[in-house]
Design an enzyme around this catalytic site. Structure first.
Site, PDB file in Angstrom:
ATOM      1  N   SER A   1       0.950  -0.741  -0.461  1.00  0.00           N
ATOM      2  CA  SER A   1      -0.250  -0.039   0.016  1.00  0.00           C
ATOM      3  C   SER A   1       0.480   1.158  -0.160  1.00  0.00           C
ATOM      4  CB  SER A   1      -0.680  -0.216   1.657  1.00  0.00           C
ATOM      5  OG  SER A   1      -1.418   1.262   1.597  1.00  0.00           O
TER       6      SER A   1
ATOM      7  N   TYR B   1      -1.237  -0.487  10.714  1.00  0.00           N
ATOM      8  CA  TYR B   1      -1.217  -1.287   9.031  1.00  0.00           C
ATOM      9  C   TYR B   1      -0.157  -0.522   7.905  1.00  0.00           C
ATOM     10  CZ  TYR B   1      -3.055  -1.852   4.092  1.00  0.00           C
ATOM     11  OH  TYR B   1      -3.433  -1.858   3.094  1.00  0.00           O
TER      12      TYR B   1
END
Length: 259
Positions: A145, A158
């Site tokens: 990501s 995350y």
């Protein structure tokens, strides 16, 4: 608006056997469908099947947050496919904590690592003997990501896990290159998926703006479509990318600032 590319070459991935984790919806489902369209046989997994899960794939329910779960999935996938040539580690999730880093409980740091980082390691390592047996032309794609490079406090756990995935992928590419097994990483930006929409809606509500405002700054003028990521995966696992390994590709419509 996503422009559908020309029809896939249904022979490009013929004979290839693929495992895609997190393939029940969103980016994962788009990857599964694109590999099927290219002629591959595909096994996919998630906790539960959804209406988005491509019917042409073999679905195996599984929980990749534990070593035992990842190893069981790998064994079941090999049993169904008879081997493996392509592994796409897409499983991942995040919970937003608007209170910032100090509001993220210890167990969620561990959960983020298990699902967004260690699951890819565990699945990959369980399948490495089969990948080595398949030999040159095999490929691993890890879905990371842009959060790995653009961390924000509410998603620090995350982002940290995805940054670790990037580093692992680069090291793995170096180690497996002599065997002809290629490894690549994709960092999607704002892609319209149920999970990403829920996170972005949380930020939008906190800032008092609309969901559309969150993705309005994409230079190419639109948020991503899961098929944008799937097309990149299809390229990376094909012979078109036979000299591509160790790369980390940002697919975000130009959103990541140049630094």
């Amino acid at each position: 608006m996503f422009r559908t590319p020309r029809p896939a070459d249904h022979t490009e991935l013929a004979g290839k056997r693929a495992l895609v984790t997190g393939g029940s919806r969103g980016i994962g489902a788009a990857i599964v469908q694109r590999l099927l369209d290219g002629g591959a046989s595909v096994v996919t997994t998630a906790r539960t099947v959804t209406d988005e899960t491509p019917s042409g794939a073999t679905f195996i329910p599984g929980d990749l947050s534990t070593l035992a779960g990842a190893q069981e999935l790998a064994a079941n996938a090999l049993d169904r496919l008879g081997g493996v040539d392509i592994v796409v580690n897409n499983a991942g999730a995040a919970r937003t904590h608007l209170g910032g880093i100090s509001a993220i409980p210890d167990e969620e740091w561990l959960d983020a690592l298990d699902l967004n980082y260690l699951s890819a390691i565990r699945v990959t390592h369980a399948l490495l003997p089969a990948l080595r047996e398949a030999g040159a032309g095999s490929a691993i794609v890890n879905i990371s990501s842009v959060a790995a490079l653009m961390p924000v406090p509410p998603l620090a756990h995350y982002s940290a896990a995805k940054a670790a995935l990037n580093a692992y992928s680069k090291a793995l590419a170096t180690e497996l290159a002599p065997a002809g097994i290629r490894v690549a990483t994709i960092m999607p930006g704002h892609v319209l998926t149920p999970g990403a929409d829920a996170i972005n809606q949380t930020f939008a509500d906190a800032m008092g703006v609309s969901l559309a405002d969150i993705t309005a700054d994409v230079p190419l003028g639109r948020p991503g479509d899961p098929r944008d990521i799937a097309e990149t995966v299809a390229y990376l696992v094909s012979d078109r990318a036979q000299w591509v390994t160790g790369v980390t590709l940002t697919i975000d419509g130009g959103q990541l600032p140049v630094i």
